[in-house]
Design a protein around this motif. Structure first.
Motif, short mmCIF file in Angstrom:
data_model
loop_
_atom_site.label_atom_id
_atom_site.label_comp_id
_atom_site.label_asym_id
_atom_site.label_seq_id
_atom_site.Cartn_x
_atom_site.Cartn_y
_atom_site.Cartn_z
N LEU A 96 0.98 -1.08 0.01
CA LEU A 96 0.13 -0.14 0.09
C LEU A 96 0.87 1.24 -0.01
O LEU A 96 0.54 2.14 -0.62
CB LEU A 96 -1.04 0.02 1.40
CG LEU A 96 -2.31 -0.56 1.23
CD1 LEU A 96 -3.05 -0.46 2.35
CD2 LEU A 96 -3.31 -0.09 0.07
N GLU A 97 1.88 1.28 0.65
CA GLU A 97 2.95 2.39 0.88
C GLU A 97 3.44 2.73 -0.46
O GLU A 97 3.61 3.77 -0.71
CB GLU A 97 3.81 2.17 1.92
CG GLU A 97 4.57 3.37 2.28
CD GLU A 97 3.85 4.54 2.75
OE1 GLU A 97 2.73 4.59 3.24
OE2 GLU A 97 4.51 5.74 2.98
N GLU A 98 3.92 1.66 -1.17
CA GLU A 98 4.54 2.05 -2.37
C GLU A 98 3.82 2.45 -3.41
O GLU A 98 3.85 3.57 -4.00
CB GLU A 98 5.26 0.49 -3.09
CG GLU A 98 6.32 0.07 -2.12
CD GLU A 98 7.54 0.99 -2.17
OE1 GLU A 98 7.71 1.70 -3.07
OE2 GLU A 98 8.12 0.99 -0.98
N LEU A 99 2.25 2.03 -3.21
CA LEU A 99 1.18 2.70 -4.30
C LEU A 99 1.25 4.07 -3.82
O LEU A 99 0.90 4.92 -4.72
CB LEU A 99 0.12 1.92 -4.16
CG LEU A 99 0.01 0.40 -4.81
CD1 LEU A 99 -1.28 -0.09 -4.86
CD2 LEU A 99 0.75 0.30 -6.25
N ARG A 100 0.99 4.45 -2.61
CA ARG A 100 0.81 5.64 -2.10
C ARG A 100 1.70 6.83 -2.53
O ARG A 100 1.66 7.86 -2.78
CB ARG A 100 0.59 5.61 -0.78
CG ARG A 100 -0.10 7.08 0.01
CD ARG A 100 0.16 7.11 1.51
NE ARG A 100 1.59 7.04 1.79
CZ ARG A 100 2.38 8.23 1.81
NH1 ARG A 100 2.03 9.37 1.54
NH2 ARG A 100 3.75 7.98 2.33
N LYS A 101 3.20 6.41 -2.29
CA LYS A 101 4.10 7.06 -2.58
C LYS A 101 4.22 7.33 -4.17
O LYS A 101 4.50 8.57 -4.46
CB LYS A 101 5.69 6.48 -2.15
CG LYS A 101 5.69 6.43 -0.58
CD LYS A 101 7.29 5.73 -0.33
CE LYS A 101 7.44 5.49 0.95
NZ LYS A 101 8.75 4.73 1.37
N TYR A 102 3.93 6.51 -5.06
CA TYR A 102 4.14 6.57 -6.50
C TYR A 102 2.93 7.46 -6.90
O TYR A 102 3.15 8.55 -7.70
CB TYR A 102 3.99 5.40 -7.14
CG TYR A 102 3.87 5.22 -8.68
CD1 TYR A 102 2.84 5.09 -9.37
CD2 TYR A 102 5.16 5.78 -9.27
CE1 TYR A 102 2.61 5.15 -10.83
CE2 TYR A 102 5.19 5.71 -10.77
CZ TYR A 102 3.96 5.60 -11.49
OH TYR A 102 3.71 5.61 -12.77
N PRO B 190 -0.64 8.59 -4.72
CA PRO B 190 -1.67 8.65 -3.87
C PRO B 190 -3.07 8.34 -4.14
O PRO B 190 -4.02 7.64 -3.81
CB PRO B 190 -1.88 9.83 -2.95
CG PRO B 190 -0.57 10.43 -3.21
CD PRO B 190 -0.07 10.07 -4.49
N GLU B 191 -3.63 8.66 -5.68
CA GLU B 191 -4.86 8.42 -6.06
C GLU B 191 -4.96 7.00 -6.38
O GLU B 191 -6.08 6.40 -6.43
CB GLU B 191 -5.03 9.03 -7.54
CG GLU B 191 -5.02 10.64 -7.17
CD GLU B 191 -5.33 11.53 -8.60
OE1 GLU B 191 -5.64 12.66 -8.18
OE2 GLU B 191 -4.98 11.00 -9.55
N LEU B 192 -4.06 6.07 -6.43
CA LEU B 192 -4.17 4.60 -6.55
C LEU B 192 -5.10 3.99 -5.51
O LEU B 192 -5.51 3.08 -5.63
CB LEU B 192 -2.99 4.02 -6.74
CG LEU B 192 -2.06 4.22 -8.14
CD1 LEU B 192 -0.56 3.55 -8.21
CD2 LEU B 192 -2.69 3.74 -9.45
N LEU B 193 -4.70 4.57 -4.07
CA LEU B 193 -5.51 4.05 -3.12
C LEU B 193 -7.02 4.29 -3.18
O LEU B 193 -7.73 3.66 -2.19
CB LEU B 193 -5.01 4.66 -1.88
CG LEU B 193 -3.36 4.46 -1.65
CD1 LEU B 193 -2.98 5.06 -0.22
CD2 LEU B 193 -3.19 2.97 -1.85
N ASP B 194 -7.55 4.99 -4.13
CA ASP B 194 -9.14 5.28 -4.36
C ASP B 194 -9.68 4.12 -4.84
O ASP B 194 -10.72 3.99 -4.91
CB ASP B 194 -9.22 6.45 -5.01
CG ASP B 194 -8.81 7.88 -4.46
OD1 ASP B 194 -8.71 7.91 -3.13
OD2 ASP B 194 -8.51 8.81 -5.00
N LYS B 195 -8.67 3.13 -5.59
CA LYS B 195 -9.32 2.10 -6.30
C LYS B 195 -9.89 1.17 -5.31
O LYS B 195 -9.43 1.03 -4.24
CB LYS B 195 -8.14 1.51 -7.10
CG LYS B 195 -7.89 2.30 -8.20
CD LYS B 195 -6.51 1.88 -9.04
CE LYS B 195 -6.16 2.66 -10.15
NZ LYS B 195 -7.14 2.50 -11.45
N SER B 196 -10.79 0.30 -5.81
CA SER B 196 -11.43 -0.83 -4.85
C SER B 196 -10.12 -1.74 -4.97
O SER B 196 -9.46 -2.05 -5.64
CB SER B 196 -12.56 -1.48 -5.47
OG SER B 196 -13.67 -0.63 -5.48
#
Length: 333
Positions: free
Chosen positions: A263-269, A271-277
């Motif tokens: 999750l942290e790697e996606l957030r750093k790259y 943050p909008e990726l964390l909005d996905k299901s």
């Protein structure tokens, strides 16, 4: 589905620039009261140009900016001076964007590379100055061409998502094995990290002849968001997916920590990726008994669906398909 900030379809109205007027001018100087024509050409009208940008993943920026206008060309002037071209208008779009004619449904082109530019609406040509119309029978033509009109109309921009579901996990998490188990795709599979170096795409047959696309994204390593390994290349593909299926192997040392690192790697790259299901699958579950499954379940977050699967024995594979289909067809919040 993905959050509302993920826009993959827009209809925009584009107007390219009109060409500049050619100059109708006759040379007049103190020593030459009846000079010949010296009117310059008008400048080209500005194009409307679509340009690929690998740092973008949504068409959200066009949702509220639907009228695109390029600048008109400038008129020519005396002494054969040509008018300046109108400034082109660039529309930045993510890779995988296609342009369509809304009336015919025809696909006009697809943007597949960073920096790729395609003219969507062509600017009008500038008119020729009267210099061009001089002849032996007409030494002083007193006319010049007007500039051509630009193009105008509606166009559809549509983002082709790489897959409905993207598999996210560390190398050797069993993603390729799952893809081969649920689809006809035949990715390379081996018992060492980084077997997968490019995304593999498979179509999953579902109930009642329905289907959805699933992509095996190359394994993420800690630090991928800073570009370690092939991090940026890997993470960019995740931006094309509507649903993320996180995979953590049953033999991982710390399941909860593994999930948090991903999750942290996606957030750093981005943050909008964390909005996905998101869905979390614990793979290689044939190594576990019921007691171990319960212990692992307690470690994992409660705000995400968790399922234990085995691609080798087929454990819960159909249940996973059902869960993914349900999440893909949920109404956006």
């Amino acid at each position: 589905m993905a959050g509302s900030n993920f826009i993959d379809y827009v209809k925009i109205h584009c107007t390219s620039g009109k060409g500049g007027q050619g100059s109708m001018h006759l040379l007049r100087t103190r020593g030459n009261a009846k000079g010949g024509p010296d009117g310059g050409d008008g400048g080209r009208g500005g194009h409307v140009i679509v340009r690929g940008n690998s740092n973008m993943w949504t068409l959200l920026h066009l949702k509220y900016h639907k009228h695109i206008r390029a600048e008109h060309g400038f008129a020519g002037s005396r002494m054969d001076r040509h008018g300046a071209n109108g400034e082109d208008k660039y529309i930045e779009v993510p890779l995988g964007t296609i342009a369509k004619d809304p009336e015919t449904g025809e696909t006009l082109f697809e943007i597949t590379e960073h920096g790729q530019e395609v003219v969507l609406m062509k600017g009008g040509r500038g008119g020729m100055g009267n210099t061009h119309f001089k002849s032996s029978t007409n030494q002083t033509p007193r006319y010049a061409q007007p500039g051509e009109e630009g193009e105008e109309g509606w166009r559809i921009l549509e983002l082709k998502v790489l897959a409905d579901v993207g598999l996210v996990g560390f190398p050797n998490a069993g993603k390729s094995t799952l893809l081969s188990a649920v689809s006809a795709a035949k990715p390379e599979i081996a018992d060492y990290p980084f077997t997968t170096l490019v995304p593999n795409l498979g179509m999953v047959a579902y109930r009642d002849y329905q289907s959805f696309a699933i992509a095996d994204i190359p394994g993420i390593i800690e630090g991928a968001s800073e570009g370690k390994g092939l991090g940026h290349r890997f993470l960019r593909h995740i931006e094309r997916n509507a649903l993320l299926l996180f995979m953590i192997p049953a033999d991982a040392e710390d399941h909860a920590k593994s999930y948090e690192i991903l999750l942290e790697e996606l957030r750093k790259y981005n943050p909008e990726l964390l909005d996905k299901s998101r869905v979390l699958a614990v793979s290689k579950a044939d190594l576990l008994d019921e007691e171990l499954e319960e212990e692992i379940q307690k470690e994992l977050p409660s705000d995400i669906p968790v399922i234990f699967i085995s691609s080798v024995t087929g454990k819960n594979i159909q249940s996973l398909k059902d869960l993914l289909w349900q999440k893909l067809n949920e109404s956006p919040e």
